[in-house]
Write an enzyme that holds these catalytic residues in place. Structure first.
Site, PDB file in Angstrom:
ATOM      1  N   GLY A  48      30.258 -97.602 -17.807  1.00 48.69           N
ATOM      2  CA  GLY A  48      30.984 -97.572 -18.622  1.00 48.69           C
ATOM      3  C   GLY A  48      32.663 -97.837 -18.401  1.00 48.69           C
ATOM      4  O   GLY A  48      33.035 -97.543 -16.956  1.00 48.69           O
ATOM      5  N   GLN A  53      41.579 -98.011 -18.665  1.00 49.22           N
ATOM      6  CA  GLN A  53      41.130 -97.811 -17.261  1.00 49.22           C
ATOM      7  C   GLN A  53      41.836 -99.299 -16.731  1.00 49.22           C
ATOM      8  O   GLN A  53      42.085 -99.003 -15.204  1.00 49.22           O
ATOM      9  CB  GLN A  53      39.812 -97.887 -16.967  1.00 49.22           C
ATOM     10  CG  GLN A  53      39.323 -96.179 -17.430  1.00 49.22           C
ATOM     11  CD  GLN A  53      37.861 -95.989 -17.116  1.00 49.22           C
ATOM     12  OE1 GLN A  53      36.924 -96.484 -17.730  1.00 49.22           O
ATOM     13  NE2 GLN A  53      37.724 -95.542 -15.915  1.00 49.22           N
ATOM     14  N   CYS A  91      33.666 -91.020 -12.746  1.00 49.62           N
ATOM     15  CA  CYS A  91      34.696 -91.644 -13.449  1.00 49.62           C
ATOM     16  C   CYS A  91      35.081 -92.931 -12.416  1.00 49.62           C
ATOM     17  O   CYS A  91      35.697 -92.284 -11.403  1.00 49.62           O
ATOM     18  CB  CYS A  91      35.604 -91.193 -14.038  1.00 49.62           C
ATOM     19  SG  CYS A  91      36.705 -92.030 -15.111  1.00 49.62           S
ATOM     20  N   LEU A  92      34.988 -94.006 -12.861  1.00 53.29           N
ATOM     21  CA  LEU A  92      35.759 -95.086 -11.969  1.00 53.29           C
ATOM     22  C   LEU A  92      37.221 -94.707 -11.692  1.00 53.29           C
ATOM     23  O   LEU A  92      37.837 -95.224 -10.684  1.00 53.29           O
ATOM     24  CB  LEU A  92      35.720 -96.530 -12.633  1.00 53.29           C
ATOM     25  CG  LEU A  92      34.282 -97.085 -12.882  1.00 53.29           C
ATOM     26  CD1 LEU A  92      34.536 -98.492 -13.611  1.00 53.29           C
ATOM     27  CD2 LEU A  92      33.488 -97.227 -11.540  1.00 53.29           C
ATOM     28  N   HIS A 133      32.046 -90.106 -22.793  1.00 55.83           N
ATOM     29  CA  HIS A 133      32.965 -90.311 -21.837  1.00 55.83           C
ATOM     30  C   HIS A 133      33.925 -91.240 -22.182  1.00 55.83           C
ATOM     31  O   HIS A 133      35.277 -90.843 -21.763  1.00 55.83           O
ATOM     32  CB  HIS A 133      32.374 -90.484 -20.612  1.00 55.83           C
ATOM     33  CG  HIS A 133      33.124 -90.790 -19.427  1.00 55.83           C
ATOM     34  ND1 HIS A 133      33.049 -89.929 -18.180  1.00 55.83           N
ATOM     35  CD2 HIS A 133      33.739 -91.441 -18.927  1.00 55.83           C
ATOM     36  CE1 HIS A 133      33.713 -90.284 -17.117  1.00 55.83           C
ATOM     37  NE2 HIS A 133      34.389 -91.407 -17.659  1.00 55.83           N
ATOM     38  N   GLU A 134      33.516 -92.320 -22.917  1.00 55.25           N
ATOM     39  CA  GLU A 134      34.355 -93.483 -23.003  1.00 55.25           C
ATOM     40  C   GLU A 134      35.211 -93.240 -24.039  1.00 55.25           C
ATOM     41  O   GLU A 134      36.442 -93.299 -24.022  1.00 55.25           O
ATOM     42  CB  GLU A 134      33.621 -94.790 -23.236  1.00 55.25           C
ATOM     43  CG  GLU A 134      32.861 -95.270 -21.985  1.00 55.25           C
ATOM     44  CD  GLU A 134      33.425 -95.062 -20.707  1.00 55.25           C
ATOM     45  OE1 GLU A 134      34.566 -95.600 -20.550  1.00 55.25           O
ATOM     46  OE2 GLU A 134      32.908 -94.614 -19.757  1.00 55.25           O
ATOM     47  N   HIS A 137      38.166 -91.312 -23.041  1.00 55.28           N
ATOM     48  CA  HIS A 137      39.342 -91.975 -22.412  1.00 55.28           C
ATOM     49  C   HIS A 137      40.178 -92.571 -23.543  1.00 55.28           C
ATOM     50  O   HIS A 137      41.446 -92.690 -23.159  1.00 55.28           O
ATOM     51  CB  HIS A 137      38.547 -93.100 -21.812  1.00 55.28           C
ATOM     52  CG  HIS A 137      38.258 -92.859 -20.464  1.00 55.28           C
ATOM     53  ND1 HIS A 137      39.171 -92.698 -19.448  1.00 55.28           N
ATOM     54  CD2 HIS A 137      37.109 -93.171 -19.798  1.00 55.28           C
ATOM     55  CE1 HIS A 137      38.331 -92.334 -18.310  1.00 55.28           C
ATOM     56  NE2 HIS A 137      37.339 -92.745 -18.525  1.00 55.28           N
TER      57      HIS A 137
HETATM   58 CO    CO Z   1      35.581 -92.809 -16.740  1.00 54.28          CO
END
Ligand code: CO
Length: 148
Positions: A48, A53, A91-92, A133-134, A137
């Site tokens: 995701g 991000q 998470c990235l 999760h997204e 963000h």
């Molecule tokens: Co993330």
């Protein structure tokens, strides 16, 4: 225009803590952003990604579902959540960190697609975790904030 990998913003960075803004224009700029987000997500083996991000404060994200591949969500709103389950998340934007987070097992989201058309989708399993999760963000929340 081709797709391009963009740079993932990583913690600590105040941009990740900002609330993203509603998308009001569904044109070439948004389409390029979504294409680039997909390319960036593939290149980094993520499941995701949210626009913030890659440094763009738009309420837009990509979510990998268990059954329908990747779904693009623009201006997503959570309208129903059911169940609770603890699962491992990463998470990235938070490299080398994982943690057990409690999330709903089934969530319904209302959103717009890249052309501004409204739709609803119900996410289950890993897809439910990913969409929660997204959506976090988009409000400047990271999974590490939800660690017990
Ligand atoms: Co993330």
């Amino acid at each position: 225009m081709g797709m391009a990998k963009r740079t993932i913003i990583k913690e600590p960075n105040e941009v990740l803590r900002k609330r993203s803004k509603e998308v009001t224009e569904f044109g070439a700029r948004l389409h390029q952003l979504l294409d680039d987000m997909r390319d960036t997500m593939y290149a980094t083996a993520g499941v995701g990604i949210a626009a913030v991000q890659v440094g763009i404060l738009f309420r837009a994200c990509l979510v990998t579902t268990d059954d329908k591949g990747i779904i693009e969500l623009v201006n997503p709103v959570l309208i129903k959540a059911m169940g609770k389950k603890s699962g491992e998340e990463g998470c990235l934007s938070v490299p080398n960190h994982h943690g057990m987070i409690i999330r709903p097992t089934k969530v319904t989201v209302r959103a717009q697609d890249r052309n501004g058309e409204y739709f609803e989708h119900t996410f289950e399993g890993r897809g439910a975790v990913c969409v929660c999760h997204e959506l976090d963000h988009l409000d400047g929340v990271l999974f590490i904030d939800r660690l017990p």
